[in-house]
Design a protein around this motif. Sequence first.
Motif, mmCIF file in Angstrom:
data_model
loop_
_atom_site.group_PDB
_atom_site.id
_atom_site.type_symbol
_atom_site.label_atom_id
_atom_site.label_comp_id
_atom_site.label_asym_id
_atom_site.label_seq_id
_atom_site.Cartn_x
_atom_site.Cartn_y
_atom_site.Cartn_z
ATOM 1 N N ARG A 40 11.419 9.635 1.962
ATOM 2 C CA ARG A 40 10.277 9.306 1.116
ATOM 3 C C ARG A 40 10.348 7.827 0.771
ATOM 4 N NH1 ARG A 40 9.824 12.943 -3.844
ATOM 5 N NH2 ARG A 40 10.433 11.213 -5.162
ATOM 6 N N CYS A 41 9.285 7.107 1.085
ATOM 7 C CA CYS A 41 9.283 5.649 0.972
ATOM 8 C C CYS A 41 8.460 5.243 -0.244
ATOM 9 C CB CYS A 41 8.710 5.020 2.242
ATOM 10 S SG CYS A 41 9.630 5.482 3.740
ATOM 11 N N ASP A 42 9.131 4.818 -1.288
ATOM 12 C CA ASP A 42 8.448 4.467 -2.533
ATOM 13 C C ASP A 42 8.322 2.968 -2.753
ATOM 14 O OD1 ASP A 42 8.073 7.141 -3.264
ATOM 15 O OD2 ASP A 42 10.074 7.264 -4.138
ATOM 16 N N ASP A 46 11.169 -0.187 3.343
ATOM 17 C CA ASP A 46 10.744 1.064 3.968
ATOM 18 C C ASP A 46 9.226 1.185 3.958
ATOM 19 O OD1 ASP A 46 13.305 1.835 4.528
ATOM 20 O OD2 ASP A 46 13.497 3.191 2.824
ATOM 21 N N VAL A 47 8.602 0.844 2.829
ATOM 22 C CA VAL A 47 7.149 0.927 2.723
ATOM 23 C C VAL A 47 6.493 -0.060 3.684
ATOM 24 C CG1 VAL A 47 5.176 0.544 1.205
ATOM 25 C CG2 VAL A 47 7.176 1.779 0.353
ATOM 26 N N GLU A 48 7.003 -1.275 3.730
ATOM 27 C CA GLU A 48 6.423 -2.277 4.633
ATOM 28 C C GLU A 48 6.568 -1.836 6.089
ATOM 29 O OE1 GLU A 48 4.600 -4.731 3.558
ATOM 30 O OE2 GLU A 48 5.034 -3.996 1.528
ATOM 31 N N ASP A 49 7.676 -1.190 6.404
ATOM 32 C CA ASP A 49 7.883 -0.711 7.777
ATOM 33 C C ASP A 49 6.835 0.329 8.168
ATOM 34 O OD1 ASP A 49 10.054 -2.364 8.165
ATOM 35 O OD2 ASP A 49 11.561 -0.819 7.768
ATOM 36 N N ILE A 50 6.517 1.251 7.253
ATOM 37 C CA ILE A 50 5.541 2.278 7.622
ATOM 38 C C ILE A 50 4.131 1.689 7.673
ATOM 39 C CG2 ILE A 50 6.979 4.160 6.760
ATOM 40 C CD1 ILE A 50 5.116 4.451 4.393
ATOM 41 N N TYR A 51 3.836 0.678 6.854
ATOM 42 C CA TYR A 51 2.532 0.025 6.947
ATOM 43 C C TYR A 51 2.375 -0.672 8.305
ATOM 44 C CZ TYR A 51 2.015 0.688 1.877
ATOM 45 O OH TYR A 51 1.903 1.231 0.616
ATOM 46 N N PRO A 80 -0.988 7.994 -8.380
ATOM 47 C CA PRO A 80 0.144 8.739 -8.950
ATOM 48 C C PRO A 80 0.487 10.022 -8.204
ATOM 49 C CG PRO A 80 -1.818 8.979 -10.323
ATOM 50 C CD PRO A 80 -2.136 7.914 -9.310
ATOM 51 N N ASN A 81 -0.392 10.471 -7.332
ATOM 52 C CA ASN A 81 -0.167 11.733 -6.618
ATOM 53 C C ASN A 81 0.189 11.523 -5.152
ATOM 54 O OD1 ASN A 81 -2.782 10.803 -6.040
ATOM 55 N ND2 ASN A 81 -3.526 12.862 -5.574
ATOM 56 N N VAL A 82 0.650 10.318 -4.770
ATOM 57 C CA VAL A 82 0.910 10.015 -3.367
ATOM 58 C C VAL A 82 2.391 10.174 -3.034
ATOM 59 C CG1 VAL A 82 1.329 7.514 -3.650
ATOM 60 C CG2 VAL A 82 0.379 8.398 -1.506
ATOM 61 N N TYR A 83 2.653 10.593 -1.799
ATOM 62 C CA TYR A 83 4.003 10.697 -1.245
ATOM 63 C C TYR A 83 3.945 10.108 0.156
ATOM 64 C CZ TYR A 83 4.611 14.038 -5.035
ATOM 65 O OH TYR A 83 4.666 14.627 -6.276
ATOM 66 N N ARG A 84 4.686 9.028 0.385
ATOM 67 C CA ARG A 84 4.697 8.371 1.692
ATOM 68 C C ARG A 84 6.037 8.641 2.364
ATOM 69 N NH1 ARG A 84 3.127 2.854 -1.200
ATOM 70 N NH2 ARG A 84 4.773 3.779 -2.452
ATOM 71 N N PHE A 85 5.973 9.032 3.634
ATOM 72 C CA PHE A 85 7.189 9.418 4.340
ATOM 73 C C PHE A 85 7.348 8.637 5.635
ATOM 74 C CE2 PHE A 85 6.155 13.147 1.797
ATOM 75 C CZ PHE A 85 7.380 13.453 1.229
ATOM 76 N N SER A 133 -2.520 12.433 5.428
ATOM 77 C CA SER A 133 -3.301 11.357 6.028
ATOM 78 C C SER A 133 -2.366 10.280 6.547
ATOM 79 C CB SER A 133 -4.283 10.753 5.005
ATOM 80 O OG SER A 133 -3.596 10.172 3.914
ATOM 81 N N ARG A 134 -2.952 9.262 7.153
ATOM 82 C CA ARG A 134 -2.187 8.128 7.692
ATOM 83 C C ARG A 134 -1.056 8.594 8.602
ATOM 84 N NH1 ARG A 134 -5.654 4.072 7.593
ATOM 85 N NH2 ARG A 134 -6.093 3.207 5.524
ATOM 86 N N PHE A 135 -1.330 9.647 9.375
ATOM 87 C CA PHE A 135 -0.353 10.090 10.368
ATOM 88 C C PHE A 135 -0.339 9.063 11.491
ATOM 89 C CE2 PHE A 135 0.204 13.064 14.199
ATOM 90 C CZ PHE A 135 1.560 12.810 14.260
ATOM 91 N N ALA A 136 0.828 8.517 11.779
ATOM 92 C CA ALA A 136 0.949 7.498 12.826
ATOM 93 C C ALA A 136 2.307 7.619 13.488
ATOM 94 C CB ALA A 136 0.780 6.094 12.233
ATOM 95 N N SER A 137 2.317 7.568 14.810
ATOM 96 C CA SER A 137 3.558 7.629 15.582
ATOM 97 C C SER A 137 3.692 6.381 16.427
ATOM 98 C CB SER A 137 3.576 8.864 16.498
ATOM 99 O OG SER A 137 3.509 10.049 15.745
#
Length: 258
Positions: A40-42, A46-51, A80-85, A133-137
């Motif tokens: 989980r990227c908060d 890690d967040v910049e990598d997934i962007y 407030p309800n988001v979870y980024r992985f 959402s934002r599913f990306a491979s």
Amino acid sequence: MGVHQMPIGRSAGEGGADAPEVSSFAQKVLELLDRTEYRRCDRGEDVEDIYRLRYKAYRTNDIVPDMENQSISDELDETPNVYRFGIYIDQRLVSTMRIHHVTQETPFSPSVKAFGDVVLPLLAKGDTFICPSRFASDPEWTRVYPQLAYVTLRLAGMACYYFETPYGLSTVREDHAGFYKRVYYSEQISEPRGYPGVFSKVVLYRTNAYLNRERYYARFPFFRSTPLEQRLLFARPEGGELAPLTVLPTAKYYSDAA
């Protein structure tokens, strides 16, 4: 959104000579899960990598225009309800997914943004939703691991069961709708519409993850998970606690027990 049963769906620890064989496809996904970690990227790198991974995947598939910063994020990444992985195989980031737990108190997600006239009345009736959402491979690794989509989409089903939210909503491109009907038994509940920053029109699909759970597990036993895995992925750390750095999939425990 995303995401099944047979005797393979027995609780861990139960055996049985009559357990059905796992399909070769499911076995390959389970083998890939053995090398997979969810994170989980908060904040931070890690967040910049997934962007950046989002941009790489979307640009390769001509979904978005050229962008100088080669990074994709929006206001829904900060709700407030988001979870980024991030999904890591052999410690390498290969895919990502964002999940919103949508309630009347937190009505924030792509489905609300694009289809508020459809979703908001359902929230007012007391329904709640999981919106992946934002599913990306990574395009290079998708060719190496064709099972990667299923490894990633496990997260959506786990969110439904952790939050006790039966419905999953998927805001998807029209040409991707067949996958959601085939895998999740989703039904279309909107007409096609435009979405900011996306070339193609999108459509809203809904599935009942509780009603279809046994069908999911029967076809895709790797979607199973333990309550512990769900909690580690989605529970918010309380004061002073640290969130787990990585979470290992638990589907193999059900497979091994079958």
